[in-house]
Design an enzyme around this catalytic site. Sequence first.
Site, PDB file in Angstrom:
ATOM      1  N   ASP A  64      39.649  52.352 103.212  1.00 58.09           N
ATOM      2  CA  ASP A  64      40.065  53.008 101.973  1.00 58.09           C
ATOM      3  C   ASP A  64      39.598  52.451 100.798  1.00 58.09           C
ATOM      4  O   ASP A  64      39.508  51.347 100.617  1.00 58.09           O
ATOM      5  CB  ASP A  64      41.613  53.081 102.291  1.00 58.09           C
ATOM      6  CG  ASP A  64      42.525  54.145 101.288  1.00 58.09           C
ATOM      7  OD1 ASP A  64      41.438  55.239 100.906  1.00 58.09           O
ATOM      8  OD2 ASP A  64      43.241  53.982 100.961  1.00 58.09           O
ATOM      9  N   GLY A  65      39.577  53.239  99.735  1.00 59.50           N
ATOM     10  CA  GLY A  65      39.138  53.054  98.569  1.00 59.50           C
ATOM     11  C   GLY A  65      37.683  53.296  98.059  1.00 59.50           C
ATOM     12  O   GLY A  65      37.286  53.062  97.021  1.00 59.50           O
TER      13      GLY A  65
ATOM     14  N   GLY B  30      36.696  56.449  97.190  1.00 62.08           N
ATOM     15  CA  GLY B  30      36.600  57.108  96.247  1.00 62.08           C
ATOM     16  C   GLY B  30      36.907  56.494  94.787  1.00 62.08           C
ATOM     17  O   GLY B  30      36.360  56.810  93.781  1.00 62.08           O
TER      18      GLY B  30
ATOM     19  N   TRP C  29      36.492  53.435  94.199  1.00 63.47           N
ATOM     20  CA  TRP C  29      35.285  52.623  93.904  1.00 63.47           C
ATOM     21  C   TRP C  29      34.090  53.325  93.015  1.00 63.47           C
ATOM     22  O   TRP C  29      33.780  53.246  92.072  1.00 63.47           O
ATOM     23  CB  TRP C  29      34.674  52.106  95.020  1.00 63.47           C
ATOM     24  CG  TRP C  29      33.631  51.093  94.852  1.00 63.47           C
ATOM     25  CD1 TRP C  29      33.730  49.675  94.694  1.00 63.47           C
ATOM     26  CD2 TRP C  29      32.110  51.203  94.710  1.00 63.47           C
ATOM     27  NE1 TRP C  29      32.407  48.952  94.464  1.00 63.47           N
ATOM     28  CE2 TRP C  29      31.559  49.798  94.614  1.00 63.47           C
ATOM     29  CE3 TRP C  29      31.508  52.297  94.852  1.00 63.47           C
ATOM     30  CZ2 TRP C  29      30.343  50.005  94.177  1.00 63.47           C
ATOM     31  CZ3 TRP C  29      30.076  52.227  94.394  1.00 63.47           C
ATOM     32  CH2 TRP C  29      29.371  51.007  94.155  1.00 63.47           C
TER      33      TRP C  29
ATOM     34  N   HIS D 222      31.576  56.809  98.735  1.00 62.13           N
ATOM     35  CA  HIS D 222      31.558  56.927  99.956  1.00 62.13           C
ATOM     36  C   HIS D 222      30.134  56.362 100.498  1.00 62.13           C
ATOM     37  O   HIS D 222      30.107  55.840 101.439  1.00 62.13           O
ATOM     38  CB  HIS D 222      31.642  58.427 100.474  1.00 62.13           C
ATOM     39  CG  HIS D 222      32.992  59.173 100.203  1.00 62.13           C
ATOM     40  ND1 HIS D 222      34.000  58.360 100.685  1.00 62.13           N
ATOM     41  CD2 HIS D 222      33.398  60.251  99.516  1.00 62.13           C
ATOM     42  CE1 HIS D 222      35.185  59.272 100.378  1.00 62.13           C
ATOM     43  NE2 HIS D 222      34.873  60.196  99.677  1.00 62.13           N
TER      44      HIS D 222
ATOM     45  N   GLU E 226      44.450  64.720 108.397  1.00 60.29           N
ATOM     46  CA  GLU E 226      44.909  65.077 106.989  1.00 60.29           C
ATOM     47  C   GLU E 226      43.918  65.372 106.016  1.00 60.29           C
ATOM     48  O   GLU E 226      44.079  65.997 104.790  1.00 60.29           O
ATOM     49  CB  GLU E 226      45.952  63.951 106.516  1.00 60.29           C
ATOM     50  CG  GLU E 226      47.202  64.172 107.236  1.00 60.29           C
ATOM     51  CD  GLU E 226      46.948  63.550 108.484  1.00 60.29           C
ATOM     52  OE1 GLU E 226      46.147  62.817 108.990  1.00 60.29           O
ATOM     53  OE2 GLU E 226      47.816  64.116 109.651  1.00 60.29           O
TER      54      GLU E 226
ATOM     55  N   TRP F 202      41.288  67.081 105.666  1.00 60.16           N
ATOM     56  CA  TRP F 202      40.865  68.312 105.466  1.00 60.16           C
ATOM     57  C   TRP F 202      41.366  68.925 104.248  1.00 60.16           C
ATOM     58  O   TRP F 202      40.810  69.954 103.714  1.00 60.16           O
ATOM     59  CB  TRP F 202      41.222  69.291 106.540  1.00 60.16           C
ATOM     60  CG  TRP F 202      40.489  68.940 107.968  1.00 60.16           C
ATOM     61  CD1 TRP F 202      41.059  68.152 109.089  1.00 60.16           C
ATOM     62  CD2 TRP F 202      39.187  69.111 108.169  1.00 60.16           C
ATOM     63  NE1 TRP F 202      39.875  68.240 109.997  1.00 60.16           N
ATOM     64  CE2 TRP F 202      38.973  68.686 109.235  1.00 60.16           C
ATOM     65  CE3 TRP F 202      37.918  69.728 107.485  1.00 60.16           C
ATOM     66  CZ2 TRP F 202      37.653  68.678 110.177  1.00 60.16           C
ATOM     67  CZ3 TRP F 202      36.626  69.505 108.181  1.00 60.16           C
ATOM     68  CH2 TRP F 202      36.337  69.218 109.368  1.00 60.16           C
TER      69      TRP F 202
ATOM     70  N   LEU G 132      28.858  45.995 121.985  1.00 62.12           N
ATOM     71  CA  LEU G 132      29.979  46.194 121.177  1.00 62.12           C
ATOM     72  C   LEU G 132      30.340  47.698 121.452  1.00 62.12           C
ATOM     73  O   LEU G 132      29.281  48.638 121.363  1.00 62.12           O
ATOM     74  CB  LEU G 132      29.623  45.884 119.931  1.00 62.12           C
ATOM     75  CG  LEU G 132      30.466  46.529 118.654  1.00 62.12           C
ATOM     76  CD1 LEU G 132      31.732  46.191 118.801  1.00 62.12           C
ATOM     77  CD2 LEU G 132      29.902  46.558 117.116  1.00 62.12           C
TER      78      LEU G 132
ATOM     79  N   ARG H  57      49.801  51.524 103.798  1.00 65.18           N
ATOM     80  CA  ARG H  57      50.567  52.440 104.720  1.00 65.18           C
ATOM     81  C   ARG H  57      49.301  52.697 105.868  1.00 65.18           C
ATOM     82  O   ARG H  57      48.362  52.219 105.728  1.00 65.18           O
ATOM     83  CB  ARG H  57      50.797  53.664 104.022  1.00 65.18           C
ATOM     84  CG  ARG H  57      49.636  54.415 103.328  1.00 65.18           C
ATOM     85  CD  ARG H  57      49.900  55.585 102.636  1.00 65.18           C
ATOM     86  NE  ARG H  57      48.883  56.278 101.738  1.00 65.18           N
ATOM     87  CZ  ARG H  57      48.816  56.382 100.520  1.00 65.18           C
ATOM     88  NH1 ARG H  57      49.939  55.804  99.852  1.00 65.18           N
ATOM     89  NH2 ARG H  57      47.897  56.759  99.604  1.00 65.18           N
TER      90      ARG H  57
HETATM   91  C1  IPE Z   1      42.859  57.062 105.394  1.00 60.91           C
HETATM   92  O1  IPE Z   1      42.816  57.179 104.147  1.00 60.91           O
HETATM   93  C2  IPE Z   1      42.042  57.865 106.307  1.00 60.91           C
HETATM   94  C3  IPE Z   1      40.710  57.275 106.396  1.00 60.91           C
HETATM   95  C4  IPE Z   1      40.626  55.995 105.879  1.00 60.91           C
HETATM   96  C5  IPE Z   1      39.713  57.973 107.101  1.00 60.91           C
HETATM   97  P1  IPE Z   1      43.382  58.173 103.201  1.00 60.91           P
HETATM   98  O2  IPE Z   1      42.882  57.967 101.750  1.00 60.91           O
HETATM   99  O3  IPE Z   1      42.994  59.597 103.392  1.00 60.91           O
HETATM  100  O4  IPE Z   1      44.724  57.936 103.312  1.00 60.91           O
HETATM  101  P2  IPE Z   1      46.199  58.456 102.261  1.00 60.91           P
HETATM  102  O5  IPE Z   1      46.006  59.916 102.182  1.00 60.91           O
HETATM  103  O6  IPE Z   1      45.871  57.950 101.093  1.00 60.91           O
HETATM  104  O7  IPE Z   1      47.221  57.945 103.027  1.00 60.91           O
HETATM  105  C1  IPE Z   2      37.638  56.536 101.971  1.00 55.40           C
HETATM  106  O1  IPE Z   2      38.311  56.245 100.934  1.00 55.40           O
HETATM  107  C2  IPE Z   2      38.332  57.162 103.208  1.00 55.40           C
HETATM  108  C3  IPE Z   2      37.941  58.690 103.624  1.00 55.40           C
HETATM  109  C4  IPE Z   2      38.926  59.359 103.626  1.00 55.40           C
HETATM  110  C5  IPE Z   2      36.481  58.777 103.748  1.00 55.40           C
HETATM  111  P1  IPE Z   2      39.013  57.406  99.977  1.00 55.40           P
HETATM  112  O2  IPE Z   2      38.221  58.980  99.768  1.00 55.40           O
HETATM  113  O3  IPE Z   2      40.353  57.672 100.530  1.00 55.40           O
HETATM  114  O4  IPE Z   2      39.049  56.587  98.832  1.00 55.40           O
HETATM  115  P2  IPE Z   2      40.151  56.624  97.759  1.00 55.40           P
HETATM  116  O5  IPE Z   2      41.617  55.942  98.503  1.00 55.40           O
HETATM  117  O6  IPE Z   2      40.520  58.084  97.129  1.00 55.40           O
HETATM  118  O7  IPE Z   2      39.761  55.351  96.584  1.00 55.40           O
HETATM  119 MG    MG Z   3      42.292  56.573 100.399  1.00 54.16          MG
END
Ligand code: IPE
Ligand code: IPE
Ligand code: MG
Length: 224
Positions: free
Chosen positions: A12-13, A15, A17, A29, A59, A61, A122, A178
Amino acid sequence: MNPLKHVAIIMDGNGRWGLKNKNSRNAGHKAGLSTVEKIIKETIRNNIKFLTLYAFSTENWKRPKKEINFLFNLLENFLKEKIEDLNKQKIRLKIIGRKNFSNKLNNLLNLSEKKTSKNKRLQINLALNYGSKAELIYSFKELAKKKELINEKNIKKYLETKDMPDPDILIRTGNTKRLSNFLLWQIAYSEIFFEKKLWPDFNEKDYYKIIKKYKSTKRNFGNI
Ligand code: IPE
Ligand code: IPE
Ligand code: MG
């Protein structure tokens, strides 16, 4: 020292970044892909047999179409470019989640799984259109349909992870605590690490620190 067979990661993160560094979520991404490559290498170096990566949730989508298309294009290009190399490195790729994408992408995913299916060094489980609740509902429905007993062993039989040990470690990057519908059944006893760094900033050293910490953690499983 605890044995380590399976690491699961909520990547996560991206977007945030991307917005911070390049004024574009999608650039995040793209940058996140290099982290994936680094983490795969380090996973092999540590002789870990299963790596489960959360790439797209049921989710996700809800996101704008443009971002969704970008993500799946990125995945398509990555696989086209790297699947030979992954195969040479004896990596098996398995998709967990429902493959309901374009025919073109579904075919590419099936082909990539088939090509690497015999590899033993792996196994990478790529969670795509994955949701833990959907996975559990499917399992319960199968049990009901077949009139099988509801117990741990039988529930596991119909999960995507039926052939593997539960994750020893769950990592979530991106400074958010979470689970976002990821492997809820399977992480009942995982050691959980929430990382402040955004996924594109996460590196093999951060990962190795977690591995070391995990190895010396006292795991009780209810015992003392
Ligand atoms: C969880 O990240 C899903 C993936 C990393 C693919 P999200 O960024 O979608 O989670 P929420 O919606 O903030 O909980
Ligand atoms: C990547 O992080 C997870 C994917 C769903 C591909 P996010 O796209 O959720 O990045 P943030 O949380 O918005 O920074
Ligand atoms: Mg996220």
